[in-house]
Write an enzyme that holds these catalytic residues in place. Structure first.
Site, PDB file in Angstrom:
ATOM      1  N   ASN A   1       0.814  -1.220   0.000  1.00 29.64           N
ATOM      2  CA  ASN A   1       0.000   0.000   0.000  1.00 29.64           C
ATOM      3  C   ASN A   1       0.850   1.274   0.000  1.00 29.64           C
ATOM      4  OD1 ASN A   1       0.975  -0.116   2.563  1.00 29.64           O
ATOM      5  ND2 ASN A   1      -1.013  -0.103   3.592  1.00 29.64           N
TER       6      ASN A   1
ATOM      7  N   GLU B   1       1.811  10.303  -4.395  1.00 32.80           N
ATOM      8  CA  GLU B   1       0.637  10.800  -5.087  1.00 32.80           C
ATOM      9  C   GLU B   1       0.701  12.308  -5.320  1.00 32.80           C
ATOM     10  OE1 GLU B   1      -3.187   8.339  -4.436  1.00 32.80           O
ATOM     11  OE2 GLU B   1      -3.462  10.138  -3.243  1.00 32.80           O
TER      12      GLU B   1
ATOM     13  N   HIS C   1       3.747   7.743   1.070  1.00 28.65           N
ATOM     14  CA  HIS C   1       3.579   6.780   2.158  1.00 28.65           C
ATOM     15  C   HIS C   1       4.644   5.699   2.022  1.00 28.65           C
ATOM     16  CE1 HIS C   1       1.001   3.181   3.741  1.00 28.65           C
ATOM     17  NE2 HIS C   1       1.743   3.662   4.717  1.00 28.65           N
TER      18      HIS C   1
ATOM     19  N   ASN D   1       3.312   3.779  12.712  1.00 28.19           N
ATOM     20  CA  ASN D   1       3.762   2.487  13.269  1.00 28.19           C
ATOM     21  C   ASN D   1       4.946   2.726  14.203  1.00 28.19           C
ATOM     22  OD1 ASN D   1       1.978   1.273  11.472  1.00 28.19           O
ATOM     23  ND2 ASN D   1       3.482  -0.080  10.568  1.00 28.19           N
TER      24      ASN D   1
ATOM     25  N   GLY E   1      -5.917   7.866   2.018  1.00 24.89           N
ATOM     26  CA  GLY E   1      -7.017   6.983   1.637  1.00 24.89           C
ATOM     27  C   GLY E   1      -6.554   6.034   0.541  1.00 24.89           C
ATOM     28  N   SER E   2      -7.483   5.353  -0.086  1.00 29.59           N
ATOM     29  CA  SER E   2      -7.094   4.500  -1.205  1.00 29.59           C
ATOM     30  C   SER E   2      -6.713   5.397  -2.375  1.00 29.59           C
ATOM     31  CB  SER E   2      -8.250   3.603  -1.606  1.00 29.59           C
ATOM     32  OG  SER E   2      -9.162   4.334  -2.408  1.00 29.59           O
TER      33      SER E   2
ATOM     34  N   SER F   1      -7.479  11.593   0.174  1.00 28.70           N
ATOM     35  CA  SER F   1      -6.825  11.543   1.469  1.00 28.70           C
ATOM     36  C   SER F   1      -7.205  12.794   2.256  1.00 28.70           C
ATOM     37  CB  SER F   1      -5.303  11.506   1.275  1.00 28.70           C
ATOM     38  OG  SER F   1      -4.939  10.357   0.538  1.00 28.70           O
TER      39      SER F   1
ATOM     40  N   HIS G   1      -5.350   6.037  10.622  1.00 26.12           N
ATOM     41  CA  HIS G   1      -4.190   6.240   9.743  1.00 26.12           C
ATOM     42  C   HIS G   1      -4.509   6.067   8.262  1.00 26.12           C
ATOM     43  CE1 HIS G   1      -3.976   2.005   8.871  1.00 26.12           C
ATOM     44  NE2 HIS G   1      -2.785   2.077   8.337  1.00 26.12           N
TER      45      HIS G   1
ATOM     46  N   LYS H   1       2.597   3.891  -7.737  1.00 29.93           N
ATOM     47  CA  LYS H   1       2.295   2.863  -6.762  1.00 29.93           C
ATOM     48  C   LYS H   1       3.416   1.833  -6.678  1.00 29.93           C
ATOM     49  CE  LYS H   1       0.190  -0.683  -6.315  1.00 29.93           C
ATOM     50  NZ  LYS H   1       0.948  -1.039  -5.124  1.00 29.93           N
TER      51      LYS H   1
END
Lengths: 143, 491
Positions: free
Chosen positions: B211, B215, B245, B341, B390-391, B396, B414, B490
């Site tokens: 994931n 972006e 991310h 995390n 978000g996805s 987001s 998160h 991605k």
């Protein structure tokens, strides 16, 4: 196929079940499942390099954990993908010892259709079990 | 074999409010505290039952304070559920557990501003995404351009973002806009195995996969939800921003793995701790093993800050190249870098008493109300910026730490949280078709892996708006702005 990926066990991770007639076969199946999580077609990996893997552990489960962890280690540290394992296991009173030969080649983004990176083997619901005629393992990989 | 056909029971919730649901200690033997789920009824009803099993396992751990929390994006993981938050008091034999942090230590989000509008970027969007795809390696087995020896890498993981600054990969202000100023001071590389070093030393500047993403997003005028704060933080209508991310890569993954084994071997034998899931392996925070892990974890924290900093450097280079202007002139200031995390030592009030606790957040973001010392000075009066991805199809959010976050040890969600397994998603969606669909929606996406792309389809996730609404209603984080994707790399 000596292993199958499961749909509804781990939502964010990859879960698989593997089988083998012997413990050695089971370990080899699990090793292939780990590689197959990262590369779509196992046959696209050629056997150009051989690596020796040696691990030991008090329990069979943690022996499998350590073995799979070695495969992940080689992926990052040496950029190696394996598609064949010859595993030998010696079960002793206090320790179990594994010696394996892993065959494969350097990862090549142009040649290998890559899927998802495996970060680690999770011990959540991690199991190795012998039924009447077959060894079975269930594994969740963190991806 | 319980795999695949395990039966989990649905708890009888005690409703605390419209967005807080309690699982009492009677739910499971050995729970030291109740569990609390922060979510709307709609979300709670749809959560997979394993979440409740996992969060109540957490409630069994020694030294846990107040409640074991689960955020609205919660879904089942290993050890802690994703979205799990728990704080332990070291003075009451409180533990530290890699299973409460995740293998991808300090995985987090970074948000970068520009002074460009969507109209200015649109004609160059494909060129930018293609160039980013080339310059920021992603996927299985990707290596970075920063060439270091293993000994140099050991220094990097102790120095964190300071190393990036000294080597020309950071602006000074970047460090002031990073949690911990980009450096976990307590890092000690002697607690890290050679294997971890070998897995990570060539991975600085890489996204990873799964994931993880980079972006290009647009600030649509109707999505600015707190006008005053958005303006103060440098956001304006139709602005282009960049969000990414990623985490500590193989280095962090190996540290998690190493200490999982260490803890398993001493936990019961040496400390008499019994757990309900081996992924919750732990040791008292104030034990030699607990302290070693905390110091090794800090090295991974630093690695991830450096990783994101080097990626930011590359993003600035790419924009600068495309627009033939300095990154400074393009206003490419970082807004914030926040992890989801990590375990952190923080002061919190428990029953009217201030205590230093080891707060575990696994798939949960630090969300601090104004005034807290964890917030960089620049934002201290506002509350901490919270970045929630978000996805890749839906968008987001940028939020700010809410006053009520004191209830959750300053934590919020998160992400949107998965609802569909990866294997199921690859059967449901096809990567190449998804890429075309997204193109039609105005999102140009590039990925090393079509199956990886399919796994991340928007349909595999909860609705991000519902998750954010739940955190907003609960007052643990307040909405500032929603960000809509237009370009995506991605991993």
């Amino acid at each position: 196929m000596p292993y199958k990926f499961l749909e509804d066990v781990a939502i964010a991770d990859v879960a698989f079940e593997a089988t083998g007639k012997t413990l050695e076969e089971l370990f080899e199946s699990c090793g292939l499942a780990v590689t197959n999580t990262m590369v779509k077609d196992l046959d696209s990996v050629k056997r150009k390099i051989v690596k020796d893997i040696e691990v030991e552990s008090e329990s069979i489960e943690l022996l499998l954990f350590a073995f799979l962890q070695e495969i992940i280690f080689y992926k990052d540290a040496k950029l190696l993908l394996f598609n064949k394992f010859d595993v030998r296991i010696r079960q002793m009173k206090k320790k179990n010892r594994l010696k394996a030969k892993a065959y494969g080649e350097k990862l090549n983004m142009k040649k290998h259709e890559l899927k998802v990176d495996v970060k680690a083997v999770s011990l959540h619901n991690f199991q190795v079990k012998k039924t009447r005629s077959v060894w079975k393992a269930s594994v969740i990989l963190d991806v | 074999m319980p795999f695949g056909n395990q039966v989990f029971k649905k708890p009888e919730f005690k409703k605390i409010s419209d967005v807080v649901w309690e699982i009492p200690t009677s739910f499971k033997q050995g729970m030291n505290v109740p569990a609390r789920i922060f979510a709307t009824k709609k979300i709670v009803d749809a959560m997979d039952l394993q979440v409740y099993d996992q969060i109540t396992n957490v409630a069994n751990l020694p030294g846990i304070q107040k409640y074991a929390f689960c955020m609205p994006d919660g879904h089942s993981g290993y050890g802690f559920p994703i979205g799990g938050v728990a704080a332990f008091d070291p003075d009451e034999n409180g533990v530290i557990s890699p299973g409460g942090i995740g293998f991808d230590i300090n995985c987090g989000m970074r948000l970068v501003l520009t002074n460009l509008t969507y109209d200015q970027v649109k004609p160059h969007l494909k060129a930018i995404v293609d160039k980013l795809f080339e310059r920021v390696p992603a996927g299985v087995g990707s290596t970075g351009f920063v060439k270091l020896t293993k000994d140099q890498f050991r220094k990097v993981v102790e120095e964190g973002a300071e190393w990036a600054l000294d080597n020309g990969y950071a602006w000074k202000e970047d460090l002031e806009r990073t949690e911990l100023n980009g450096k976990a001071e307590w890092a000690d590389n002697s607690k890290v195995s050679p294997k971890a070093i070998e897995r990570g030393f060539n991975q600085i500047g890489t996204l990873g996969s799964g994931n993880h993403y980079l972006e290009i997003q647009v600030v649509k005028p109707e999505n600015i939800l707190d006008k005053e704060l958005a303006k103060k933080w440098g956001l304006f209508p139709n602005q282009i921003v960049i969000m990414f991310h990623c985490g500590s890569r193989g280095f962090g993954h190996q540290i998690g793995t190493d200490y999982l084994q260490t803890f398993l071997s001493v936990m019961e034998r040496k400390y008499g701790i019994k757990i309900l899931d081996r992924e919750l392996a732990c040791a008292p925070f104030n034990s030699p093993e607990g302290q070693d892990y905390f110091k090794a974890m800090a090295c991974a924290v630093n690695m991830s800050f450096v990783n994101r900093q080097v990626i930011l450097h590359r993003i600035r280079e790419v924009f600068s190249g495309v627009f033939k202007q300095d990154a400074e002139k393009l206003g490419m200031h970082m807004l914030f870098d926040v992890a989801h995390n990590r375990a952190s030592l923080e002061e919190h009030e428990v029953n009217g008493k201030k205590k230093k606790l080891i707060v575990h957040r696994k798939g949960a973001t630090g969300s601090y109300p104004s005034g807290r010392e964890e917030i960089p000075k620049l934002y201290r009066n506002d509350g901490s910026p919270v970045i929630i991805g978000g996805s890749m199809e839906t968008g987001s959010y940028l939020l700010v730490g809410g006053e009520k976050s004191n209830e959750t040890f300053c934590s919020t969600a998160h992400g949107s949280g998965r609802t569909m397994s990866r294997t199921a998603a690859t059967r449901m969606f096809r990567g190449d078709e998804l890429q075309k669909d997204m193109m039609q929606k105005g999102i140009y996406v590039k990925s090393v892996s079509f199956s990886g792309l399919a796994e991340e389809a928007g349909g595999a996730y909860k609705n991000i708006d519902d998750v954010i609404e739940a955190t907003h209603l609960a007052g643990i984080s307040r909405k500032v702005c929603k960000l809509i994707p237009v370009g995506n790399v991605k991993g």
